[in-house]
Design an enzyme around this catalytic site. Structure first.
Site, PDB file in Angstrom:
ATOM      1  N   CYS A  28       0.858  -1.165   0.000  1.00 31.64           N
ATOM      2  CA  CYS A  28       0.000   0.000   0.000  1.00 31.64           C
ATOM      3  C   CYS A  28       0.902   1.225   0.000  1.00 31.64           C
ATOM      4  O   CYS A  28       2.099   1.129   0.256  1.00 31.64           O
ATOM      5  CB  CYS A  28      -0.837   0.049   1.265  1.00 31.64           C
ATOM      6  SG  CYS A  28      -1.860  -1.412   1.488  1.00 31.64           S
ATOM      7  N   GLY A  54      -0.450   0.137  -5.017  1.00 28.09           N
ATOM      8  CA  GLY A  54      -1.764  -0.478  -4.801  1.00 28.09           C
ATOM      9  C   GLY A  54      -2.812   0.159  -5.677  1.00 28.09           C
ATOM     10  O   GLY A  54      -2.982   1.377  -5.638  1.00 28.09           O
ATOM     11  N   ASN A 129       0.617   0.857   5.833  1.00 32.54           N
ATOM     12  CA  ASN A 129       1.281   0.059   4.806  1.00 32.54           C
ATOM     13  C   ASN A 129       2.087  -1.015   5.524  1.00 32.54           C
ATOM     14  O   ASN A 129       2.881  -0.709   6.402  1.00 32.54           O
ATOM     15  CB  ASN A 129       2.203   0.959   3.968  1.00 32.54           C
ATOM     16  CG  ASN A 129       3.152   0.176   3.069  1.00 32.54           C
ATOM     17  OD1 ASN A 129       4.266   0.597   2.823  1.00 32.54           O
ATOM     18  ND2 ASN A 129       2.729  -0.976   2.595  1.00 32.54           N
ATOM     19  N   GLY A 130       1.871  -2.255   5.119  1.00 30.92           N
ATOM     20  CA  GLY A 130       2.597  -3.354   5.754  1.00 30.92           C
ATOM     21  C   GLY A 130       1.626  -4.453   6.126  1.00 30.92           C
ATOM     22  O   GLY A 130       0.511  -4.520   5.599  1.00 30.92           O
ATOM     23  N   TYR A 269      11.982  -4.493  -6.734  1.00 30.61           N
ATOM     24  CA  TYR A 269      10.759  -4.460  -7.516  1.00 30.61           C
ATOM     25  C   TYR A 269       9.747  -3.370  -7.139  1.00 30.61           C
ATOM     26  O   TYR A 269       9.163  -2.745  -8.021  1.00 30.61           O
ATOM     27  CB  TYR A 269      10.097  -5.834  -7.393  1.00 30.61           C
ATOM     28  CG  TYR A 269       8.761  -5.977  -8.076  1.00 30.61           C
ATOM     29  CD1 TYR A 269       8.661  -6.144  -9.448  1.00 30.61           C
ATOM     30  CD2 TYR A 269       7.581  -5.960  -7.339  1.00 30.61           C
ATOM     31  CE1 TYR A 269       7.430  -6.289 -10.064  1.00 30.61           C
ATOM     32  CE2 TYR A 269       6.349  -6.112  -7.952  1.00 30.61           C
ATOM     33  CZ  TYR A 269       6.281  -6.271  -9.310  1.00 30.61           C
ATOM     34  OH  TYR A 269       5.068  -6.411  -9.908  1.00 30.61           O
TER      35      TYR A 269
HETATM   36  P1  AMP Z   1       5.473 -15.223 -12.206  1.00 32.56           P
HETATM   37  O1  AMP Z   1       4.886 -15.176 -13.568  1.00 32.56           O
HETATM   38  O2  AMP Z   1       4.463 -15.736 -11.204  1.00 32.56           O
HETATM   39  O3  AMP Z   1       6.780 -15.904 -12.110  1.00 32.56           O
HETATM   40  O4  AMP Z   1       5.725 -13.720 -11.755  1.00 32.56           O
HETATM   41  C1  AMP Z   1       6.888 -13.039 -12.132  1.00 32.56           C
HETATM   42  C2  AMP Z   1       6.544 -11.626 -12.495  1.00 32.56           C
HETATM   43  O5  AMP Z   1       5.754 -11.046 -11.462  1.00 32.56           O
HETATM   44  C3  AMP Z   1       7.782 -10.777 -12.677  1.00 32.56           C
HETATM   45  O6  AMP Z   1       7.684 -10.138 -13.931  1.00 32.56           O
HETATM   46  C4  AMP Z   1       7.730  -9.768 -11.533  1.00 32.56           C
HETATM   47  O7  AMP Z   1       8.025  -8.480 -11.999  1.00 32.56           O
HETATM   48  C5  AMP Z   1       6.314  -9.814 -11.040  1.00 32.56           C
HETATM   49  N1  AMP Z   1       6.207  -9.809  -9.576  1.00 32.56           N
HETATM   50  C6  AMP Z   1       7.122 -10.104  -8.647  1.00 32.56           C
HETATM   51  N2  AMP Z   1       6.628  -9.978  -7.398  1.00 32.56           N
HETATM   52  C7  AMP Z   1       5.346  -9.604  -7.548  1.00 32.56           C
HETATM   53  C8  AMP Z   1       4.287  -9.285  -6.637  1.00 32.56           C
HETATM   54  N3  AMP Z   1       4.456  -9.348  -5.327  1.00 32.56           N
HETATM   55  N4  AMP Z   1       3.094  -8.925  -7.176  1.00 32.56           N
HETATM   56  C9  AMP Z   1       2.913  -8.869  -8.497  1.00 32.56           C
HETATM   57  N5  AMP Z   1       3.862  -9.128  -9.393  1.00 32.56           N
HETATM   58  C10 AMP Z   1       5.062  -9.500  -8.936  1.00 32.56           C
END
Ligand code: AMP
Length: 496
Positions: A28, A54, A129-130, A269
């Site tokens: 968030c 978010g 947030n958290g 990220y």
């Molecule tokens: P996946 O397809 O499940 O391996 O997701 C990998 C992709 O999800 C990568 O392109 C990341 O940038 C993105 N990603 C990593 N962590 C998250 C997260 N917590 N929520 C949404 N996307 C994520």
């Protein structure tokens, strides 16, 4: 419906797996302004800059000297807070706001923050947030003592702890509540006379202090100060509580001092590349991450291609360190939102490339290094590798700008349960076979620490929370232990 079911359900409904795209679905953003005639408008702008933290819902609470005014909406900040009538309703020279993706609690309006409560001593609004790791346990004991919860958000626990505290002054009650909660939090709260900012003792989630003319500003990230032209004053320290009134700002340190453990995944990220977090520019760190990755795991290739947008800065860093050309071999459609429902099942099953398409002119006949920030379930990598091969690449070397994600986050990052994390149950060779790349490499944990400017993970005293990569959780996981105990007891009961 469990979290994973809900994610899957959302993914199905909108033709997108939440982890399939590079939209953020976690955490968030919090924001607050104290002492400015346009507090609500500034808060709406601040939240807009924090939209990446978010996208499910947003809310603002202001205080006009006599009344608190609340506007909470499902949807994007721009869609709900751009109308003058809404901002005019949020009168007053102080306001706090929140933008949310639910890490706990269902996506319904009663869970949208800031949460507001009318205490004996006056109104109080909280934006968090958290994620609290003992909320469920505290909730149960509060309910046994008569508290009636109106939401399923863990943030409401804080409100009830304040309400039931036996301390006198509101700030003392707030501190009393904070001392009982475990987990990660960056909180911005508003009473009639005060705005409060607080970070958990380990400082897992970010919070910064800014200044705009005579007004004080609190925000999750510096990009939210930039948008309103506020200057950056400093990070709120881990374990620090700041109380802002018309007389100025007071800093309290109500917790036992602890070694900070900022979330390293914010660098990988979450945070926006133009933000400065804990003294480091995110874009800069991501480029260094890419450079470390190139040094650790070079690949025989003609081009470096980012998986947009999450892999872009790391891919640039990789290309520069490896002395290879950087090209946009995958083009992302920025207009894919949750409202895009694929018209028919037949079209859904065609594997329509909603978000990414290969740029064939760049890829044909080339050996490419593909860089993404992380692999969660592996679905994105698998899809992208196939797409790049179909577009004529002769070799595809996947490079991931973080270590394998092997553990779920309980501190506010939306990760699936451990069993759904591909790296929790497959070796790197197995993942490589699954995504069908020619080679696959992840950045080492020490490489990641080096990229953020630290010598390494440093044995048993790491400087960050890196639990998603190491399983080393820096706080107690009271609720998880409770869930596990209940599960074991149920299994035993079934067995007899
Ligand atoms: P996946 O397809 O499940 O391996 O997701 C990998 C992709 O999800 C990568 O392109 C990341 O940038 C993105 N990603 C990593 N962590 C998250 C997260 N917590 N929520 C949404 N996307 C994520």
């Amino acid at each position: 419906m469990g979290k994973d079911d809900r994610l899957q359900h959302l993914g199905d409904a909108f033709g997108t797996n939440p982890f399939d795209d590079d939209h953020l679905h976690e955490e968030c953003g919090v924001f607050g302004v104290f002492g400015h005639s346009e507090a609500a408008a500034l808060t709406a702008l601040g939240l807009h800059a924090l939209q990446h933290r978010g996208q499910e819902a947003a809310g603002i609470v202001s205080f006009d000297g006599a009344h608190f005014v609340t506007e909470r909406h499902i949807g994007l900040v721009g869609d709900n807070f751009s109308k003058p009538a809404v901002i005019e309703r949020l009168a007053g020279n102080r306001a706090i706001g929140h933008t949310r993706y639910s890490t706990t609690g269902a996506p319904v309006l009663r869970n949208v923050q800031p949460l507001f409560a009318e205490f004996a001593g006056g109104g109080f609004a909280v934006a968090h947030n958290g994620n609290l790791t003992n909320a469920r346990t505290l909730q149960r004991s509060l309910q046994q003592r008569g508290s009636i919860f109106q939401s399923t958000s863990d943030t409401e626990t804080i409100i009830h702890l304040i309400a039931t505290s036996n301390r006198g002054q509101l700030i003392d009650r707030f501190v009393d509540a904070m001392r009982q909660i475990e987990g990660a939090y960056a909180i911005v709260a508003l009473s009639e006379k005060k705005m409060v900012g607080c970070r958990d003792p380990l400082g897992v989630r970010p919070l910064v202090l800014g200044k705009l003319d005579d007004a004080h500003v609190l925000a999750s990230e510096t990009c939210a100060l930039d948008i309103i032209g506020a200057s950056f004053v400093r990070d709120i320290d881990p374990g620090e509580l700041v109380v802002i009134t018309e007389d100025g700002i007071e800093s309290i340190r109500p917790f036992q001092a602890a070694r900070p453990r900022f979330c390293i995944f914010e660098y990988v990220y979450f945070a926006r590349p133009d933000s400065i977090v804990e003294g480091r520019n995110i874009y800069d760190v991501r480029k260094r991450i890419g450079a470390e990755l190139a040094l650790e795991s070079p690949a025989p290739a003609d081009l470096v291609i980012p998986v947009p947008d999450s892999g872009t800065p790391a891919a640039l860093g990789f290309a520069q360190a490896a002395n290879l050309p950087f090209e946009l071999g995958i083009i992302r459609n920025h207009y894919v939102g949750r409202t895009f429902i694929q018209p028919t099942d037949a079209i859904r099953h065609m594997g329509v490339k909603l978000k990414h398409n290969a740029n064939r002119a760049m890829l044909e006949g080339k050996r490419v290094v593909l860089v993404d920030d992380s692999i969660v379930r592996g679905t994105t990598s698998k899809k992208i590798v196939e797409m790049v091969r179909d577009a004529g690449a002769t070799e595809v070397h996947m490079r991931i700008a973080s270590p394998p994600t092997t553990n779920s986050c309980f501190y506010g990052v939306d990760t699936p349960e451990k069993s759904k994390l591909i790296a929790s149950h497959m070796s790197i060779e197995e993942i490589n076979a699954f995504i069908k790349a020619d080679s696959l490499a992840f950045l080492s944990i020490d490489g990641l620490y080096r990229a953020v400017g630290e010598p390494g993970r440093n044995g048993t005293t790491p400087q960050f929370c890196d639990a998603c990569f190491t399983g080393d959780y820096p706080t107690r996981l009271t609720d998880q232990q409770d869930i596990e105990t209940t599960r074991q007891l149920n299994l035993l009961a079934e067995a007899v």
